[in-house]
Design a protein around this motif. Structure first.
Motif, PDB file in Angstrom:
ATOM      1  N   SER A 254     -15.131   8.041   1.003  1.00 46.61           N
ATOM      2  CA  SER A 254     -14.385   7.143   0.131  1.00 46.61           C
ATOM      3  C   SER A 254     -12.893   7.285   0.400  1.00 46.61           C
ATOM      4  O   SER A 254     -12.443   8.267   0.981  1.00 46.61           O
ATOM      5  CB  SER A 254     -14.697   7.424  -1.338  1.00 46.61           C
ATOM      6  N   VAL A 255     -12.156   6.281  -0.027  1.00 48.15           N
ATOM      7  CA  VAL A 255     -10.706   6.276   0.139  1.00 48.15           C
ATOM      8  C   VAL A 255     -10.086   6.051  -1.234  1.00 48.15           C
ATOM      9  O   VAL A 255     -10.456   5.135  -1.952  1.00 48.15           O
ATOM     10  CB  VAL A 255     -10.245   5.159   1.104  1.00 48.15           C
ATOM     11  N   CYS A 256      -9.153   6.914  -1.591  1.00 41.69           N
ATOM     12  CA  CYS A 256      -8.368   6.750  -2.807  1.00 41.69           C
ATOM     13  C   CYS A 256      -7.042   6.134  -2.357  1.00 41.69           C
ATOM     14  O   CYS A 256      -6.354   6.699  -1.506  1.00 41.69           O
ATOM     15  CB  CYS A 256      -8.137   8.110  -3.470  1.00 41.69           C
ATOM     16  N   PHE A 257      -6.718   4.960  -2.915  1.00 42.68           N
ATOM     17  CA  PHE A 257      -5.498   4.292  -2.466  1.00 42.68           C
ATOM     18  C   PHE A 257      -4.694   3.791  -3.649  1.00 42.68           C
ATOM     19  O   PHE A 257      -5.211   3.586  -4.745  1.00 42.68           O
ATOM     20  CB  PHE A 257      -5.812   3.155  -1.483  1.00 42.68           C
ATOM     21  N   CYS A 258      -3.404   3.599  -3.401  1.00 40.22           N
ATOM     22  CA  CYS A 258      -2.470   3.171  -4.444  1.00 40.22           C
ATOM     23  C   CYS A 258      -1.757   1.902  -4.009  1.00 40.22           C
ATOM     24  O   CYS A 258      -1.151   1.859  -2.935  1.00 40.22           O
ATOM     25  CB  CYS A 258      -1.446   4.271  -4.712  1.00 40.22           C
ATOM     26  N   LEU A 259      -1.847   0.867  -4.845  1.00 39.86           N
ATOM     27  CA  LEU A 259      -1.066  -0.345  -4.653  1.00 39.86           C
ATOM     28  C   LEU A 259       0.106  -0.292  -5.618  1.00 39.86           C
ATOM     29  O   LEU A 259      -0.055   0.123  -6.767  1.00 39.86           O
ATOM     30  CB  LEU A 259      -1.903  -1.588  -4.951  1.00 39.86           C
ATOM     31  N   ALA A 260       1.275  -0.698  -5.170  1.00 44.40           N
ATOM     32  CA  ALA A 260       2.467  -0.686  -6.015  1.00 44.40           C
ATOM     33  C   ALA A 260       3.167  -2.029  -5.921  1.00 44.40           C
ATOM     34  O   ALA A 260       3.234  -2.633  -4.850  1.00 44.40           O
ATOM     35  CB  ALA A 260       3.412   0.424  -5.585  1.00 44.40           C
ATOM     36  N   ASN A 261       3.691  -2.486  -7.049  1.00 42.49           N
ATOM     37  CA  ASN A 261       4.465  -3.722  -7.087  1.00 42.49           C
ATOM     38  C   ASN A 261       5.937  -3.349  -6.971  1.00 42.49           C
ATOM     39  O   ASN A 261       6.531  -2.841  -7.911  1.00 42.49           O
ATOM     40  CB  ASN A 261       4.213  -4.492  -8.387  1.00 42.49           C
ATOM     41  N   VAL A 262       6.511  -3.589  -5.800  1.00 44.02           N
ATOM     42  CA  VAL A 262       7.925  -3.275  -5.562  1.00 44.02           C
ATOM     43  C   VAL A 262       8.799  -4.523  -5.699  1.00 44.02           C
ATOM     44  O   VAL A 262       9.996  -4.459  -5.454  1.00 44.02           O
ATOM     45  CB  VAL A 262       8.136  -2.615  -4.174  1.00 44.02           C
TER      46      VAL A 262
ATOM     47  N   LEU B 118       0.879  -1.160   0.000  1.00 41.91           N
ATOM     48  CA  LEU B 118       0.000   0.000   0.000  1.00 41.91           C
ATOM     49  C   LEU B 118       0.919   1.212   0.000  1.00 41.91           C
ATOM     50  O   LEU B 118       1.593   1.489   0.990  1.00 41.91           O
ATOM     51  CB  LEU B 118      -0.906   0.018   1.232  1.00 41.91           C
ATOM     52  N   LYS B 119       0.979   1.907  -1.111  1.00 43.58           N
ATOM     53  CA  LYS B 119       1.885   3.040  -1.230  1.00 43.58           C
ATOM     54  C   LYS B 119       1.287   4.303  -0.622  1.00 43.58           C
ATOM     55  O   LYS B 119       1.979   5.081   0.017  1.00 43.58           O
ATOM     56  CB  LYS B 119       2.232   3.284  -2.699  1.00 43.58           C
ATOM     57  N   ARG B 120      -0.017   4.476  -0.810  1.00 45.11           N
ATOM     58  CA  ARG B 120      -0.655   5.681  -0.292  1.00 45.11           C
ATOM     59  C   ARG B 120      -2.157   5.458  -0.188  1.00 45.11           C
ATOM     60  O   ARG B 120      -2.747   4.763  -1.002  1.00 45.11           O
ATOM     61  CB  ARG B 120      -0.374   6.840  -1.238  1.00 45.11           C
ATOM     62  N   ALA B 121      -2.774   6.053   0.830  1.00 42.21           N
ATOM     63  CA  ALA B 121      -4.228   6.002   1.000  1.00 42.21           C
ATOM     64  C   ALA B 121      -4.686   7.346   1.553  1.00 42.21           C
ATOM     65  O   ALA B 121      -4.169   7.817   2.561  1.00 42.21           O
ATOM     66  CB  ALA B 121      -4.625   4.880   1.954  1.00 42.21           C
ATOM     67  N   VAL B 122      -5.649   7.964   0.867  1.00 42.04           N
ATOM     68  CA  VAL B 122      -6.119   9.304   1.223  1.00 42.04           C
ATOM     69  C   VAL B 122      -7.634   9.267   1.401  1.00 42.04           C
ATOM     70  O   VAL B 122      -8.353   8.704   0.571  1.00 42.04           O
ATOM     71  CB  VAL B 122      -5.761  10.323   0.113  1.00 42.04           C
ATOM     72  N   LEU B 123      -8.114   9.877   2.476  1.00 38.76           N
ATOM     73  CA  LEU B 123      -9.546   9.979   2.727  1.00 38.76           C
ATOM     74  C   LEU B 123     -10.135  11.075   1.847  1.00 38.76           C
ATOM     75  O   LEU B 123      -9.607  12.189   1.791  1.00 38.76           O
ATOM     76  CB  LEU B 123      -9.814  10.307   4.199  1.00 38.76           C
ATOM     77  N   ARG B 124     -11.214  10.745   1.164  1.00 38.39           N
ATOM     78  CA  ARG B 124     -11.972  11.732   0.399  1.00 38.39           C
ATOM     79  C   ARG B 124     -13.251  11.974   1.177  1.00 38.39           C
ATOM     80  O   ARG B 124     -14.035  11.053   1.382  1.00 38.39           O
ATOM     81  CB  ARG B 124     -12.270  11.203  -0.999  1.00 38.39           C
ATOM     82  N   ARG B 125     -13.473  13.188   1.591  1.00 35.65           N
ATOM     83  CA  ARG B 125     -14.641  13.507   2.423  1.00 35.65           C
ATOM     84  C   ARG B 125     -15.876  13.708   1.555  1.00 35.65           C
ATOM     85  O   ARG B 125     -16.419  14.799   1.463  1.00 35.65           O
ATOM     86  CB  ARG B 125     -14.342  14.706   3.297  1.00 35.65           C
ATOM     87  N   THR B 126     -16.288  12.629   0.926  1.00 41.97           N
ATOM     88  CA  THR B 126     -17.487  12.616   0.099  1.00 41.97           C
ATOM     89  C   THR B 126     -18.609  11.975   0.900  1.00 41.97           C
ATOM     90  O   THR B 126     -18.403  11.548   2.038  1.00 41.97           O
ATOM     91  CB  THR B 126     -17.220  11.797  -1.185  1.00 41.97           C
ATOM     92  N   HIS B 127     -19.783  11.885   0.317  1.00 43.26           N
ATOM     93  CA  HIS B 127     -20.880  11.203   1.003  1.00 43.26           C
ATOM     94  C   HIS B 127     -21.389  10.097   0.102  1.00 43.26           C
ATOM     95  O   HIS B 127     -21.930  10.398  -0.954  1.00 43.26           O
ATOM     96  CB  HIS B 127     -22.004  12.161   1.323  1.00 43.26           C
TER      97      HIS B 127
END
Length: 161
Positions: free
Chosen positions: A26-34, A14-23
């Motif tokens: 929601s969470v915008c997240f990034c998976l990366a293959n390292v 999990l490279k990054r996860a950001v909360l989106r304050r929508t109704h």
């Protein structure tokens, strides 16, 4: 003549996860293959929940009723160094977004958590899992903090039999 066989493994993080304050939230997240091999995502189960900082937590499981499958992620092939951004919407199990930041002992307040288990397969058909359990950092709006007791809920490239 000696032949050396080297089997590389994929490693999704999990490279990054950001909360989106929508109704609903929601969470915008990034998976990366390292890792150094191709990974095909078999399953991705994520959960947005509220919990006390410092309490015992758990990873999401099928059949609990509130974890969400990240359908856009399932079936994706990630080559070496590839990233995949996805958004999941999920109604938290309670009024988690209404919790204000308080000037009190950080272990005694409710916080928003983002947890997940990603199952993926290598080109050799071996199956691996990556899991994460992060707490929302209210200053950056990112899920980046790991509670002391949640360290065993964070792993990368665990072989699944």
């Amino acid at each position: 003549m000696t032949t050396v066989l080297c089997i590389e493994r994929p490693r999704l993080i999990l490279k990054r996860a950001v909360l989106r304050r929508t109704h609903p939230p929601s969470v915008c997240f990034c998976l990366a293959n390292v890792g150094h091999a191709v990974a095909g995502v078999v399953d991705c189960l994520v959960e947005l929940k509220r919990g006390l900082v410092g309490q015992q937590h758990s990873l999401p499981r099928h059949g609990w009723g509130y974890p969400t499958k990240a359908d856009l992620v399932i079936g994706v092939i990630l080559v070496e160094s590839a990233e995949l951004w996805s958004v999941v919407e999920q109604q938290p199990t309670d009024r988690s977004l209404e919790t204000p930041a308080r000037a009190c002992d950080y272990r005694s307040y409710w916080s928003l958590m983002f947890a997940g288990v990603v199952t993926y397969r290598s080109a050799t058909q071996s199956v691996f899992q990556t899991a994460f359990h992060r707490r929302l950092d209210r200053e950056t709006n990112e899920f980046s903090l790991v509670d002391e007791g949640d360290a065993d809920l964070e792993y990368v490239g665990k072989r699944v039999s």
